[in-house]
Design an enzyme around this catalytic site. Sequence first.
Site, PDB file in Angstrom:
ATOM      1  N   ALA A  65      43.388  73.144  22.358  1.00  0.00           N
ATOM      2  CA  ALA A  65      44.192  72.889  21.162  1.00  0.00           C
ATOM      3  C   ALA A  65      44.889  74.178  20.734  1.00  0.00           C
ATOM      4  O   ALA A  65      44.560  75.262  21.202  1.00  0.00           O
ATOM      5  CB  ALA A  65      43.289  72.386  20.043  1.00  0.00           C
ATOM      6  N   GLY A 104      40.826  70.174  24.251  1.00  0.00           N
ATOM      7  CA  GLY A 104      41.815  69.101  24.192  1.00  0.00           C
ATOM      8  C   GLY A 104      42.511  68.874  25.518  1.00  0.00           C
ATOM      9  O   GLY A 104      42.953  67.757  25.823  1.00  0.00           O
ATOM     10  N   GLU A 107      40.286  66.667  27.379  1.00  0.00           N
ATOM     11  CA  GLU A 107      40.316  65.355  26.719  1.00  0.00           C
ATOM     12  C   GLU A 107      41.578  64.580  27.086  1.00  0.00           C
ATOM     13  O   GLU A 107      41.555  63.354  27.200  1.00  0.00           O
ATOM     14  CB  GLU A 107      40.202  65.529  25.197  1.00  0.00           C
ATOM     15  CG  GLU A 107      38.794  65.967  24.776  1.00  0.00           C
ATOM     16  CD  GLU A 107      38.668  66.226  23.278  1.00  0.00           C
ATOM     17  OE1 GLU A 107      37.846  65.553  22.644  1.00  0.00           O
ATOM     18  OE2 GLU A 107      39.402  67.085  22.757  1.00  0.00           O
ATOM     19  N   GLU A 127      34.496  73.699  22.574  1.00  0.00           N
ATOM     20  CA  GLU A 127      34.676  73.670  21.110  1.00  0.00           C
ATOM     21  C   GLU A 127      33.480  74.211  20.344  1.00  0.00           C
ATOM     22  O   GLU A 127      33.627  74.764  19.249  1.00  0.00           O
ATOM     23  CB  GLU A 127      34.962  72.229  20.647  1.00  0.00           C
ATOM     24  CG  GLU A 127      36.359  71.743  20.934  1.00  0.00           C
ATOM     25  CD  GLU A 127      36.538  71.167  22.330  1.00  0.00           C
ATOM     26  OE1 GLU A 127      37.586  70.579  22.606  1.00  0.00           O
ATOM     27  OE2 GLU A 127      35.613  71.316  23.170  1.00  0.00           O
TER      28      GLU A 127
END
Length: 691
Positions: A65, A104, A107, A127
């Site tokens: 992210a 992310g 993901e 994370e």
Amino acid sequence: MTEINSVTTLTRDGDVAIVTLNSPPVNALSANVRDGLYEGFKQAIDSDAKAIVLICEGRTFIAGADITEFGGAMKGASLPDVQAMMENSPKPVVAAIHGTALGGGLEVALCAHYRVAVPSARLGLPEVNLGLLPGAGGTQRLPRIAGVEKALEMVTSGRHAPAKEALAMGLVDELVEEGKLKDGAVAFARKLVAENKPLVKVRENNAKLEEAKGKPEIFAEFRKKNARKFRGFLAPEYNIRCIEAAVNSNSFEEGLAVERKLFMELMTGPQSAAQRYYFFAERTAQKIPDVPDDTPTRPVKKVGVLGAGTMGGGIAMNFLNVGIPVTIVELKQDALDRGLATIRKNYERSRGAVPEQTEQRMSLLTGSLSMDDFADCDLIIEAVFERMDIKKDVFAKLDGIAKPGAILATNTSYLNIDEIASATKRPQDVIGLHFFSPANVMKLLEVIRADHTAKDVIATSMKLAKQIGKVAVLAGVCPGFIGNRMLSQRQREANKLVLEGAMPWDIDRVLYDFGFPMGPFAMSDLAGLDIGWVKENSKGETLRDVLCEMDRRGQKTGAGFYDYDENRTAKPSPVTEKIIQDFRAKKGINARTISDEEILERCIYPMINEGAKILEEGKAIRPSDIDVVWVNGYGWPVYRGGPMHYGDFVGPDKVLAKMKEFQGAMGDDFKPAALLEKLVAEGKKFSDLKA
């Protein structure tokens, strides 16, 4: 080629559409990237292409992210929008991975129907290191593809799995040759179409979850095994709960709702705020306003270390580990032999030790009894006894031996480096490199800039620190520099609290519960109470004197502040308690009950205040540098950010009020720093101070 936006293009290779992302440096999932991916996939789906490949330009796949957006208002397409567009595509979607697919990024890849990767790629959900959990379905999709045990280990450690391991666990479907990722991914996509392979949605794959259903012991055992490592941190536990939800929920959506709720709790909580702050603090510490990144550095191809004791040996290992030859010098043969043997033993005992590697590193090490053998070294580090006269004598000798341009470094933890440098005719070449013990393990390196230290010497030291795997922080010359100067405040108050009525184990418990690995008295026992204690000079004036005279010198003698069993397990000592009571009586002190709250404030607030003094004197560049020192060198819990961040969390006004209250009751040990008073008067925080 269709340009979707400034970071995304859509091209064709025959019947395969290729969505290419190029957002340097790491293709982070910013609003612009999310918009580009959403529109790119939408157009690819609307085209007559039969399959879609997602690939990234630059050195990596999507590496996570955009942390700078955290906590702000979300703009543009959301990450779930992008994921849904991919996952619900009526055409097979293949994610082509190189570099790292992290957070992310992974993901997103898990919403492709298939994944291919080059062998050097790594995949992970890190994370937890920012006090968070994967908030875009990572905790729900990973156990479905990799299994519950593997998923638990990955989300709570943040570890990056190499591509080969990812292939074995089903996270990747095929490895393709390095340098041929696009061709390999397109060929894989064509094969899917030719063989009419199903569009695999990870979210619908429940087989591996079923294996764990009705087995709560999987989670209980995992928690128990990692209890020590996870102590104090919220994020590992929340990650575990999300995977429990994946197993126990009735649907993917139900598990996703749990993930979302727990993600928001962490995102808006103080721990993740502290860990995200620290993430940037560590990177900012490398930036020195008057020593720009392009400052030339001096080559360091050979290092000299004076002193083969614990410190010198540990320092030498750092350079041997990265292939830099070291000459280590001692005064006597037995001390040199002992030092060389210890270095060898450390290598042989280290985890994953390989005999060939030990021999390779030892072959780079030369032992000597003559400082003359430092003549061809580019950097010489002194690690001798902490006494000014000895240090100055050493530097005067080095001045006559070292070649022009060699960096002369002292490992002093306390002494004035300007005075040490005055013993040479080249003060511009002198710097402090304060390693922390054990030097081959501890990550912190305080780089001490003296009055005359040349900028290229500073730049070289900071760069070299990174090369040997250290986190470097620049400090100015003052007693104890940053870390030990602040530590002395805590030590003083801890000792005073014992005289006033607290017991050592009460103080240790409060600081342990705050998040430190151990309290000051347990730490003293571990290090040895007789460090720096001279029997002949002892007058029984301090508790330490009394304990040492009774041969209670810490863990090594089985007794210090605590009593120890054969496994070195500590328990509060009735002997120490009696010594303390007698000591108080002798000094005419009436013990009082001291609250845990007072213990914490007395130990921590004077440190914050001292940090403010260090800043106002210009001995640290910025408050966050102080925090980097304390997290890496003294075990300050990263989920509390560091002493200066904690001062902001509590509120500088509250810290100031307490310091004034303590000053009124107990004197000028608590005199507030002028900078602290100024910040409060202006309604500011430490984080408002700019370098």
